[in-house]
Enzyme design. Structure first.
Site, mmCIF file in Angstrom:
data_model
loop_
_atom_site.group_PDB
_atom_site.id
_atom_site.type_symbol
_atom_site.label_atom_id
_atom_site.label_comp_id
_atom_site.label_asym_id
_atom_site.label_seq_id
_atom_site.Cartn_x
_atom_site.Cartn_y
_atom_site.Cartn_z
ATOM 1 N N SER A 63 -10.706 -4.374 5.229
ATOM 2 C CA SER A 63 -9.361 -3.642 5.395
ATOM 3 C C SER A 63 -9.194 -3.353 6.801
ATOM 4 O O SER A 63 -10.254 -3.595 7.763
ATOM 5 C CB SER A 63 -9.807 -2.441 4.635
ATOM 6 N N TYR B 282 -15.074 5.450 3.656
ATOM 7 C CA TYR B 282 -14.413 4.111 3.306
ATOM 8 C C TYR B 282 -14.372 3.401 4.550
ATOM 9 O O TYR B 282 -14.849 2.073 4.462
ATOM 10 C CB TYR B 282 -12.951 4.384 2.983
#
Length: 695
Positions: A572, A585
């Site tokens: 990401s 995350y």
């Protein structure tokens, strides 16, 4: 035979074609009758010539490369009978019979349909309205028996006539036509070393005669087999102690452990895909005393050995041999097989022969475990295995009624390295970029993973669709094309046993794994003080630990295959970008991004490339965003959830929304042929987020 101007024909072309397609589909769907793409059928009829307005006699025949079970009208070659039969007058003899194949093109009617096959003459020259040429196991068993001619007379009387072995072609068509003319009572023939041909005045009559020949041969073989059994004998000899089938779970586990090594060996000259078969027929053959003796004789029917090669590689260890010992023996046997195949080529090749196509086995037999078959794609690998099962049935039948006596080595070579076969191979379409590659994609039941699976399959890869939601994975696999393209497996990437099962599934379905995409994930969006230990552990278990487990198990297989490979992490932009309310995350995404660098450094010596992709703002189609992450991120940014994708797009340099297919395109770019020297790279797919630039 001399040219003739008349023949027994069906009534109209329309009726002839309809009957032919229906008959072909019935025959081709019955494994007792013929095998995939084997055999051919024809019908003759009359249509009006659109140029002259006069009636013209035509023949419709299955074209080259077609399959009877799925035949449609477009798979038929359409030829004028007058022109086809006029070729008899210009036939230059058996030494130049291959020249006649090109002449078939000058006999085509209209656009002609499919390309005529080598068996076209057999159908056109035989004076019957409907002709079937088939490869039933029972018929080939009689055809390959040492005393096949005498057995044909014993089984069929004068109803079915023996035709000595001849390579498929124009001369064989003349032979059969002459035999039918000389034996008006005959309904068909046994082609030595090859198969059967039957004919009839109607489609129903031809089909009934074909099935009757097969039935009578089956009954004769069954009777002889039963007599042997009564005497305590078996066509393949007694069972060897220690060579019987392992129990199912142990058998499959050993097969999965061996498959990558076997696939790597079978891919020494060119990458291959694999198929595993552990049917009772195969396991019984592998347990018998005469396994090595009969396997060494090879197959006989051209359709068989063109796909299986002249003979298989046979492991000579008992069923309980360890994986390590079996692998070591496989390497020795593979070297011997290659040397033997090179000798076969050198003994038989002449100055006009095509170059050797590879010396690796297409069939590998492991007692107690099963059969591994290989080909340029999954269907070819599967069909090769199916043909070897046919060959086992043929050997068993021939040994029950006589002695198995296949055509000799020189004749096999003439067909395997036939100039016409080489030309057919050269006409094959260029393979897609990822052909022969096996991809394992985690989290592929939806969202980005699904898009990646779709793109990799579209580029020619076989795909293992892995997802915790098995039903979703099965839906994706079915849409990709079913088991010759994709298989589904359920499992949790946080479980080492589930991950091992995913990789085993790839090995059993396709032979191994070449391309892994670590995509499975979830997201918990909370401020630091609200993030619990359970949140942290779950986030890291799924993505950091899960990616590690998948990479570790896949790397084992890739190393055993010795064919290189690719591992791709879907990380990401948060692996680099520091934003609020996202500690668990973002930290685990940073972990994944660094795994890319660490594994690229470690696995490069095995030609395994490891790269990553850093997407951002993939809202539409995303399982993570649909599961609540989107609502939380929208709340953080103060926008409606249905406008989140547009919001993300507006904060980028390109002002473009990122979709799952954009991430899939990046996966293909990293694993396709154009970036073969790239490893250790994390590629942003975020429409330009300056704060996440790599630096």
């Amino acid at each position: 035979m001399t040219a003739t101007t008349s023949t027994t024909v069906s009534t109209t072309g329309t009726a002839a074609v309809a009957d032919l397609v229906a008959r072909s589909n019935r025959l081709g769907s019955d494994p007792r009758v013929t095998n995939y793409a084997g055999g051919n059928t024809s019908a003759k009829g009359t249509e009006t010539d659109p140029v002259t307005g006069d009636p013209v006699e035509l023949m419709w025949v299955k074209g080259s490369g077609g399959d009877l079970g799925t035949l449609t009208e477009k798979n038929l070659a359409v030829l004028r009978l007058d022109r086809l039969r006029a070729m008899v007058g210009v036939y230059p003899g058996v030494d130049r019979e291959d020249e006649m194949v090109a002449a078939f093109d000058f006999c085509l009617h209209g656009k002609g349909g499919a390309a005529p096959s080598i068996d076209t003459a057999m159908h056109g020259l035989v004076d019957a309205a409907h002709v079937d040429h088939l490869h039933p196991d029972s018929g080939i068993a009689v055809a390959t028996a040492a005393d096949g001619e005498a057995l044909t007379a014993e089984i069929f009387g004068d109803d079915v006539v023996w035709v000595p072995w001849r390579r498929p072609g124009f001369q064989l068509g003349l032979d059969i036509a002459a035999i039918k003319e000389a034996n008006p009572q005959a309904v068909g023939c046994i082609l030595g070393g090859h198969g059967i041909t039957a004919w009839g005045a109607t489609s129903a009559e031809a089909e009934a005669r074909s099935l009757d020949i097969i039935r009578r041969a089956e009954q004769f073989i069954e009777g002889r087999t039963a007599s042997l059994a009564e005497q305590g004998e078996h066509p393949f000899g007694a069972q060897r102690p220690g060579f019987g089938a392992l129990v199912a779970a142990e058998r499959r586990a050993k097969a999965a452990a061996l498959a990558p090594t076997i696939r790597g060996l079978a891919s020494t000259d060119a990458p291959q895909l694999g198929h595993f078969t552990d049917s009772d027929v195969v396991l019984d053959f592998l347990a018998r005393e005469r396994l090595a003796e009969l396997a060494a004789l090879g197959t006989s029917c051209p359709d068989h050995f063109l796909r299986t090669k002249v003979k298989p590689l046979v492991v000579d260890l008992p069923a309980d041999a360890s994986v390590e010992d079996t692998v070591a023996r496989l390497r020795e046997l593979h070297a011997e097989y290659r040397e033997d195949y090179q000798g076969y080529y050198d003994r038989n090749a002449d100055t006009d022969s095509p170059a050797i196509r590879g010396a690796d086995p297409a069939i590998v037999l492991v007692p107690g475990v099963g059969m591994f078959s290989f080909g340029k794609n999954k269907q070819t690998a599967r069909v090769a295995g199916e043909f070897y099962v046919n060959a086992i049935n043929v050997m068993r039948g021939a040994e029950a009624i006589s002695t198995y006596a296949p055509i000799d080595e020189a004749e096999k070579f003439r067909i395997e390295y036939w100039a016409l076969e080489e030309a057919k191979l050269q006409r094959m379409p260029k393979p897609k970029a990822l052909a022969t590659r096996v991809a394992l994609v985690t989290g592929a039941g939806s969202g980005i993973g699904r898009a990646i699976a779709e793109r990799l399959a579209a580029e020619g890869a076989c795909v293992v669709v892995a997802d915790r939601n098995l039903e979703g994975a099965q839906e994706v696999a079915a849409e990709l094309g079913g088991p010759d393209v994709a298989v589904a497996v359920g499992g949790d990437v946080t479980s080492s046993s589930d991950v091992a099962a995913m990789v085993d599934a790839a090995a059993l379905a396709f032979g191994g794994v070449d391309l892994v995409v670590n995509n499975a994930g979830l997201s918990i969006s909370k401020p630091l003080l609200e993030t619990t230990e359970a949140d942290w552990d779950l986030q890291h278990d799924v993505m950091a630990k899960g990616s590690f487990l998948v990479a570790r198990e896949s790397a084992r297989v890739m190393i055993d295959q010795a064919m290189g490979g690719d591992i791709v992490y879907i990380a990401s932009k948060n692996a680099l970008f520091a934003g609020p309310n996202n500690i668990a995350y973002s930290a685990t995404k940073a972990d994944q991004a660094h795994q890319v660098r660490l594994l690229a450094a470690e696995l490069g010596g095995h030609q395994i490339r490891v790269n990553g992709i850093n997407p951002d703002g993939v809202v539409r189609g995303s399982g993570i965003f649909a599961g609540g992450w989107g609502a939380k991120r929208a709340a953080v940014y103060g926008v409606p959830e249905d406008e989140l994708g547009a919001y993300y797009a507006q904060r980028t340099l390109l002002k473009r929304e990122v979709l799952p297919e954009h991430v899939a395109a990046a996966v293909f770019a990293l694993t396709g042929p154009d970036l073969a020297q790239t490893t250790g790279l994390n590629v942003p797919v975020d429409s330009g987020v300056a704060a996440a630039f790599l630096r």
